[in-house]
Scaffold this motif. Structure first.
Motif, mmCIF file in Angstrom:
data_model
loop_
_atom_site.group_PDB
_atom_site.id
_atom_site.type_symbol
_atom_site.label_atom_id
_atom_site.label_comp_id
_atom_site.label_asym_id
_atom_site.label_seq_id
_atom_site.Cartn_x
_atom_site.Cartn_y
_atom_site.Cartn_z
ATOM 1 N N LYS A 96 7.347 -3.059 -15.381
ATOM 2 C CA LYS A 96 8.124 -3.857 -16.331
ATOM 3 C C LYS A 96 7.254 -4.927 -16.996
ATOM 4 N N LEU A 97 6.387 -5.576 -16.186
ATOM 5 C CA LEU A 97 5.537 -6.640 -16.722
ATOM 6 C C LEU A 97 4.478 -6.092 -17.668
ATOM 7 N N GLY A 98 4.026 -4.864 -17.389
ATOM 8 C CA GLY A 98 2.997 -4.244 -18.216
ATOM 9 C C GLY A 98 1.654 -4.953 -18.139
ATOM 10 N N LYS A 99 1.385 -5.608 -16.992
ATOM 11 C CA LYS A 99 0.120 -6.318 -16.801
ATOM 12 C C LYS A 99 -0.673 -5.651 -15.681
ATOM 13 N N PRO A 100 -2.012 -5.745 -15.729
ATOM 14 C CA PRO A 100 -2.821 -5.144 -14.657
ATOM 15 C C PRO A 100 -2.458 -5.751 -13.312
ATOM 16 N N SER A 101 -2.155 -4.903 -12.349
ATOM 17 C CA SER A 101 -1.743 -5.410 -11.038
ATOM 18 C C SER A 101 -2.183 -4.446 -9.949
ATOM 19 N N ARG A 102 -2.295 -4.958 -8.738
ATOM 20 C CA ARG A 102 -2.577 -4.089 -7.594
ATOM 21 C C ARG A 102 -2.048 -4.725 -6.330
ATOM 22 N N THR A 103 -1.861 -3.875 -5.315
ATOM 23 C CA THR A 103 -1.399 -4.304 -4.001
ATOM 24 C C THR A 103 -2.526 -4.097 -3.003
ATOM 25 N N LYS A 148 4.981 -4.137 11.014
ATOM 26 C CA LYS A 148 4.601 -5.359 10.300
ATOM 27 C C LYS A 148 3.631 -4.969 9.197
ATOM 28 N N VAL A 149 3.971 -5.334 7.953
ATOM 29 C CA VAL A 149 3.126 -5.023 6.797
ATOM 30 C C VAL A 149 2.843 -6.322 6.047
ATOM 31 N N VAL A 150 1.574 -6.670 5.934
ATOM 32 C CA VAL A 150 1.190 -7.860 5.169
ATOM 33 C C VAL A 150 0.434 -7.390 3.937
ATOM 34 N N ARG A 151 0.974 -7.730 2.766
ATOM 35 C CA ARG A 151 0.362 -7.276 1.511
ATOM 36 C C ARG A 151 0.185 -8.435 0.533
ATOM 37 N N VAL A 152 -0.910 -8.396 -0.196
ATOM 38 C CA VAL A 152 -1.164 -9.379 -1.246
ATOM 39 C C VAL A 152 -0.912 -8.704 -2.592
ATOM 40 N N ARG A 153 -0.208 -9.408 -3.461
ATOM 41 C CA ARG A 153 0.090 -8.883 -4.799
ATOM 42 C C ARG A 153 -0.804 -9.594 -5.812
ATOM 43 N N GLU A 154 -1.553 -8.807 -6.525
ATOM 44 C CA GLU A 154 -2.497 -9.355 -7.492
ATOM 45 C C GLU A 154 -2.038 -8.981 -8.890
ATOM 46 N N ILE A 155 -1.895 -9.980 -9.768
ATOM 47 C CA ILE A 155 -1.521 -9.737 -11.161
ATOM 48 C C ILE A 155 -2.584 -10.368 -12.048
ATOM 49 N N GLU A 156 -3.141 -9.550 -12.947
ATOM 50 C CA GLU A 156 -4.216 -9.993 -13.844
ATOM 51 C C GLU A 156 -5.363 -10.651 -13.071
ATOM 52 N N GLY A 157 -5.724 -10.038 -11.921
ATOM 53 C CA GLY A 157 -6.876 -10.500 -11.153
ATOM 54 C C GLY A 157 -6.625 -11.708 -10.268
ATOM 55 N N ILE A 191 0.919 4.601 1.647
ATOM 56 C CA ILE A 191 2.323 4.369 1.269
ATOM 57 C C ILE A 191 2.521 2.897 0.910
ATOM 58 N N CYS A 192 1.939 2.005 1.733
ATOM 59 C CA CYS A 192 2.116 0.563 1.528
ATOM 60 C C CYS A 192 1.422 0.080 0.254
ATOM 61 N N GLU A 193 0.337 0.736 -0.128
ATOM 62 C CA GLU A 193 -0.358 0.361 -1.365
ATOM 63 C C GLU A 193 0.408 0.832 -2.597
ATOM 64 N N ARG A 194 1.026 2.001 -2.481
ATOM 65 C CA ARG A 194 1.747 2.556 -3.645
ATOM 66 C C ARG A 194 3.124 1.904 -3.773
ATOM 67 N N SER A 195 4.064 2.312 -2.932
ATOM 68 C CA SER A 195 5.405 1.724 -2.957
ATOM 69 C C SER A 195 6.174 2.172 -1.721
ATOM 70 N N ILE A 196 6.473 1.222 -0.858
ATOM 71 C CA ILE A 196 7.240 1.562 0.354
ATOM 72 C C ILE A 196 8.643 2.043 -0.034
ATOM 73 N N TYR A 197 9.259 1.370 -1.007
ATOM 74 C CA TYR A 197 10.631 1.736 -1.389
ATOM 75 C C TYR A 197 10.698 3.150 -1.958
ATOM 76 N N ILE A 238 14.153 -4.845 -6.308
ATOM 77 C CA ILE A 238 13.175 -4.138 -7.129
ATOM 78 C C ILE A 238 11.849 -4.143 -6.388
ATOM 79 N N SER A 239 11.159 -3.021 -6.428
ATOM 80 C CA SER A 239 9.872 -2.948 -5.744
ATOM 81 C C SER A 239 8.786 -3.552 -6.634
ATOM 82 N N PHE A 240 7.665 -3.917 -6.035
ATOM 83 C CA PHE A 240 6.564 -4.494 -6.817
ATOM 84 C C PHE A 240 6.040 -3.477 -7.829
ATOM 85 N N LYS A 241 6.032 -2.204 -7.459
ATOM 86 C CA LYS A 241 5.572 -1.162 -8.382
ATOM 87 C C LYS A 241 6.455 -1.133 -9.629
ATOM 88 N N GLU A 242 7.781 -1.202 -9.426
ATOM 89 C CA GLU A 242 8.710 -1.211 -10.557
ATOM 90 C C GLU A 242 8.510 -2.475 -11.387
#
Length: 240
Positions: A90-97, A125-134, A156-162, A82-86
């Motif tokens: 599902k979590l329905g919480k504020p999030s960003r990449t 090489k893609v390094v991304r930080v996942r932020e949930i609820e700040g 693309i990497c900010e939205r969804s690579i998958y 499952i991608s982080f976007k998906e």
């Protein structure tokens, strides 16, 4: 026709479970009620219920009927593909990449081993930080064989690579092998994540394959300990 019928009934019941119409601990309608409701045979209803049971959504109890189980799947993108976007949807919480690094590189010895590539291959090489609820709680380090993924951008990497791989490149992502372990926080973890007082992180390694069994991606996901919860479902198979 009956094949499609039991799948459509399964999907309808599953939708009601996921939407909370049938809540955990509730009993779903009896076989007789479902036969009437869906205007079909008992055998078709049983096939739909068996599928729900196999996938861990209900427990069939003799004399009591089918009870909805509390199986919240995909708390983090580790149980299944499952991608982080998906996941965020599902979590329905504020999030960003946040994309911290995007580059093409030659593989080191570690990547040659993990991605089954040679010194001649180019690797994204893609390094991304996942932020949930700040809070920055996941550090994802993705490595893609450029042979399969010729182009990537920050957008693309900010939205969804998958989403890009499947919709634009038409790649068929099929299965993954996963490894889980705990290790001490690195300087990189402290730099990118809000590790707080924690000295260790949970590491999930993913080896992701296409439907022709080509290994095209190696990922290391580093999770903050207090925010990591692995949820899965297993049903014991009784051999007769």
């Amino acid at each position: 026709m009956s094949e499609n019928k039991y799948l459509s009934i399964y999907n309808d019941l599953l939708s009601k479970i996921e939407k909370g119409i049938f809540k955990p601990g509730m009993k779903i309608p009896s076989e007789n009620q479902l036969v009437e409701q869906y205007e079909t045979s008992r055998e078709t209803i049983r096939k739909a219920l068996n599928l729900l049971s196999e996938h861990g959504y209900i427990q069939k109890i003799k004399g009591k009927g089918s009870i909805v189980l509390d199986v919240r799947k995909f708390d983090f993108p580790i149980s299944g593909l499952i991608s982080f976007k998906e996941l965020a949807q599902k979590l329905g919480k504020p999030s960003r990449t946040i994309v911290e690094q995007l580059e093409v590189m030659k593989p080191d010895d570690m990547l040659k081993k993990h991605l089954h590539v040679t010194a001649r291959d180019d690797i994204w090489k893609v390094v991304r930080v996942r932020e949930i609820e700040g809070e920055r709680i996941i550090l994802d380090k993705d490595f893609f064989n450029k042979k399969f993924v010729p182009f990537l951008s920050k957008d693309i990497c900010e939205r969804s690579i998958y989403e890009y791989l499947e919709k634009e490149l038409q790649l068929k992502i099929s299965f993954a092998k996963k490894e889980f372990f705990v290790e001490e926080c690195t300087d990189e973890d402290r730099k990118y994540l809000h590790v707080k007082q924690y000295t260790h992180v949970v590491v999930v390694r993913n080896y992701v394959y296409l439907d022709d069994a080509s290994l095209f991606q190696y990922t290391e996901s580093r999770h903050r300990l207090d925010k990591f919860r692995f949820v899965d479902f297993a049903r014991r198979i009784h051999l007769h």
